[in-house]
Structure formats: structure tokens, C-alpha cells
Design a protein around this motif. Structure first.
Motif, short mmCIF file in Angstrom:
data_model
loop_
_atom_site.label_atom_id
_atom_site.label_comp_id
_atom_site.label_asym_id
_atom_site.label_seq_id
_atom_site.Cartn_x
_atom_site.Cartn_y
_atom_site.Cartn_z
N ARG A 1 0.84 -1.21 0.00
CA ARG A 1 0.00 0.00 0.00
C ARG A 1 0.87 1.25 0.00
NH1 ARG A 1 -3.29 -2.07 4.18
NH2 ARG A 1 -2.58 -0.39 5.52
N GLU A 2 1.93 1.23 0.80
CA GLU A 2 2.81 2.40 0.88
C GLU A 2 3.53 2.64 -0.44
OE1 GLU A 2 6.35 4.61 1.02
OE2 GLU A 2 6.48 2.41 1.04
N VAL A 3 4.05 1.56 -1.05
CA VAL A 3 4.74 1.71 -2.33
C VAL A 3 3.75 2.17 -3.40
CG1 VAL A 3 5.94 0.46 -4.17
CG2 VAL A 3 6.58 0.08 -1.79
N GLY A 4 2.55 1.60 -3.39
CA GLY A 4 1.54 2.01 -4.35
C GLY A 4 1.19 3.49 -4.21
N ALA A 5 1.09 3.98 -2.98
CA ALA A 5 0.78 5.39 -2.76
C ALA A 5 1.90 6.29 -3.27
CB ALA A 5 0.54 5.63 -1.26
N ARG A 6 3.14 5.80 -3.18
CA ARG A 6 4.29 6.60 -3.62
C ARG A 6 4.33 6.78 -5.13
NH1 ARG A 6 9.79 4.32 -2.69
NH2 ARG A 6 8.77 2.78 -1.38
N PHE A 7 3.73 5.82 -5.85
CA PHE A 7 3.81 5.85 -7.32
C PHE A 7 2.43 6.07 -7.96
CE2 PHE A 7 7.63 3.62 -6.04
CZ PHE A 7 8.59 4.17 -6.87
N ARG A 8 1.54 6.79 -7.25
CA ARG A 8 0.18 6.97 -7.76
C ARG A 8 0.14 7.70 -9.09
NH1 ARG A 8 -1.44 2.79 -6.68
NH2 ARG A 8 -3.62 2.85 -7.23
N GLN A 9 1.12 8.60 -9.32
CA GLN A 9 1.09 9.37 -10.57
C GLN A 9 1.33 8.47 -11.78
OE1 GLN A 9 3.53 9.30 -8.44
NE2 GLN A 9 5.52 9.29 -9.49
N ARG A 10 1.79 7.23 -11.56
CA ARG A 10 2.02 6.30 -12.66
C ARG A 10 0.85 5.33 -12.86
NH1 ARG A 10 8.45 5.02 -12.70
NH2 ARG A 10 9.15 6.95 -11.74
N HIS A 11 -0.21 5.52 -12.10
CA HIS A 11 -1.32 4.58 -12.07
C HIS A 11 -2.53 5.12 -12.83
CE1 HIS A 11 -4.44 1.88 -10.41
NE2 HIS A 11 -3.44 1.05 -10.18
N GLN A 12 -3.35 4.19 -13.34
CA GLN A 12 -4.57 4.56 -14.07
C GLN A 12 -5.54 5.33 -13.18
OE1 GLN A 12 -3.20 1.55 -13.99
NE2 GLN A 12 -3.04 0.71 -16.04
N ASP A 13 -5.58 5.00 -11.90
CA ASP A 13 -6.54 5.61 -10.97
C ASP A 13 -5.80 6.09 -9.73
OD1 ASP A 13 -8.61 6.38 -9.39
OD2 ASP A 13 -9.68 4.47 -9.43
#
Length: 291
Positions: free
Chosen positions: A103-115
Motif C-alpha cells: 500500500r505504501e509503495v503504491g501510494a508513492r507511485f500513484r502518478q504512474r497509475h490509471q486511478d
């Protein structure tokens, strides 16, 4: 299905079994490459199986290209004429879904995500038509997965969900890859799940983490005594949801060198599975539904 063969220079032959991944295509590739290993044809230097294809490196001075091609076509026919049975293993892999690290890593790279406004699990649940993350996790862990190939990085398994095609969970990769993924993350891209064997870059959606090492050059755990790489093509995997407390206890057992996986021998019959995937999956050993 008829295999399409393409030569690459003087030393390589690429065999495309199917344009799309399927268990019959994967089975055909595994059967042919396994027979090539057993028969040890002079002149074959490397055998590299993949999801719906395989590649060979050969020495044309020992094994001329046309002779190799003729032999492969005969092997292809004999494989298709034989019953699709596989003596393999079912491995139960514990997973702490929705863990704090992914979750923490995902939050760090949110600008690379579809949503950017949701987590990977929330996004995957929504686009697959589930009304909650828990319902998505139940679907992810409720069916077995087939190891179609191992590679990309050392020990990383590609896992194909053993359900009817219209029930497969599908999630696109990140718009651009992350520069970090926690070791032993359960990932998903397209129709494939994977387990990241080492920490590093990655573009698959992240659903959870397993305490179980799947690649260990030190071979410090009993189930890795024979090989530093846990998975091999043809293995069947069942993801087993665990709690934070169970994860912590497993990590302690890993550190003590006493952690064990539940591994069951299986004779996998592709024809029986294709006839009724749900019933076959429930009949597998160790299953919560097995009688």
C-alpha cells in the motif's frame, strides 16, 4: 493447434504454439521441451520454455536446421497424440492481502497509475465488477493458479488462473513501471499473477505479500533444499489469505529456518480440468472444498 516455427539467425529457433495464452498451449510447450530435455538431442544447447511458446539454441554444425525442424514436427505430433497428464505439485502460498508495504509503495507511485485516487486492490476490484476489495480477494484466493513459466528475474513465476476464460481476473499494468516493488509481492498484470522474487522495479498491480521466500541462493529453508528456485513450470498454486499475526509468526519461522510450505503431489489431467474447471479445482488436495 499447429506450431509456427521461425529461425533467428543460424543458432535459434522460435516456436509459437498460440498467439494467446491457454492451458492447452502451455501444456504442449511443456511436453515438447520436457521430452527434448529427456532425449538430449545432440546439438541442442539451450531450451527456454515460455507461456505459449519456446525457443531453442542449437549448433547447426551438429544439428542442421532442417533436421531439427523435422524432428520437432514429429515430436509435436506425438505430444498431441498422447494424453495430457502431468505429475506435479500443488503449493499453498500464504498471502497477507492489503498489507501496509505494498500500500505504501503504491501510494508513492500513484502518478504512474490509471486511478491515482484508489489503491491497486480497489482499482482491480472495481474494474472486475466486484463490490468490495474483500470480494475480489475471495475470487483471487478462491481458485488455483497454474505456473506457466518461471523467469524475467530469478525465480519469478507467471501464474495463469485456472477458471473459465470469461471468469479470469484481468487488470492492466501501471501506466509506467515503478522503481520499487517489495520482495515477495503478489502482483497482477493482464491475465497473469506473479510473485516478485526479489525487491526491484515492476509494473504489475500489487495485491499483497507472502512471508514465504521463493528464491534463496543460500537455500536456508527445508523446502528450498533441492533448489534455490521454488517454482517450476506445471506447478499449481493456491493463495491462502492470512492475518497480520499469522504473517508475523511466519516471518519469525523464516528467520529461524523452520518455516514450511504445504505442498501436495498432484496428477493433473488437463482434459478433466477443461471439462469442468470449477469441480476439478475443488477436488484438488488441500482445498477448503475437498472431500
Amino acid at each position: 493447434m499447429s506450431i509456427r516455427y521461425t529461425f533467428g539467425g543460424d543458432e535459434f529457433l522460435f516456436a509459437e504454439i498460440s498467439e494467446s495464452m491457454s492451458l492447452p498451449a502451455c501444456f504442449t510447450g511443456m511436453a515438447i521441451t520436457e521430452r527434448l530435455r529427456q532425449q538430449r538431442w545432440p546439438g541442442i544447447l539451450e531450451i527456454c520454455p515460455a507461456n505459449a511458446s519456446f525457443q531453442l539454441r542449437f549448433d547447426p554444425d551438429i544439428l542442421p536446421a532442417e533436421q531439427l525442424l523435422q524432428g520437432l514436427r514429429q515430436l509435436e505430433q506425438s505430444v498431441q497424440d498422447s494424453p495430457p497428464l502431468l505429475d506435479t505439485r500443488l503449493l499453498e502460498i500464504p498471502v497477507w492481502y492489503n498489507d501496509p508495504w505494498t500500500r505504501e509503495v503504491g501510494a508513492r507511485f500513484r502518478q504512474r497509475h490509471q486511478d491515482p485516487q484508489s489503491t491497486d486492490l480497489e482499482y482491480a476490484a472495481r474494474i472486475n465488477g466486484f463490490d468490495s476489495v474483500d470480494a475480489f480477494i475471495a475470487a483471487h484466493s478462491g481458485s488455483p493458479w497454474f505456473v506457466s513459466m518461471v523467469g524475467f528475474v530469478a525465480g519469478l513465476p507467471f501464474l495463469y488462473q485456472m477458471v473459465e476464460r470469461d471468469q479470469q481476473l484481468q487488470v492492466p499494468k501501471y501506466l509506467s513501471p515503478r522503481t520499487a516493488t517489495p520482495r515477495q509481492t503478489i502482483g497482477h498484470g493482464g491475465c497473469f499473477a506473479c510473485i516478485y522474487s526479489v525487491e526491484g522495479a515492476g509494473g504489475y498491480q500489487m495485491f499483497g505479500i507472502t512471508p514465504a521466500p521463493i528464491y534463496d541462493p543460500q537455500q536456508s529453508l527445508p523446502y528450498l533444499a533441492d533448489s534455490m528456485v521454488l517454482f517450476r513450470p506445471g506447478d499449481i498454486v493456491r493463495f491462502k489469505p492470512i492475518t497480520q499475526q499469522q504473517y508475523a509468526a511466519a516471518i519469525q519461522a523464516v528467520a529461524a529456518g523452520s518455516f514450511q510450505l504445504d505442498i501436495f503431489p498432484v496428477r493433473f489431467d488437463l482434459a478433466d480440468f477443461l471439462a469442468n474447471p470449477q469441480a476439478y479445482a475443488q477436488s484438488l488436495p488441500g482445498s477448503r472444498h475437498a472431500h
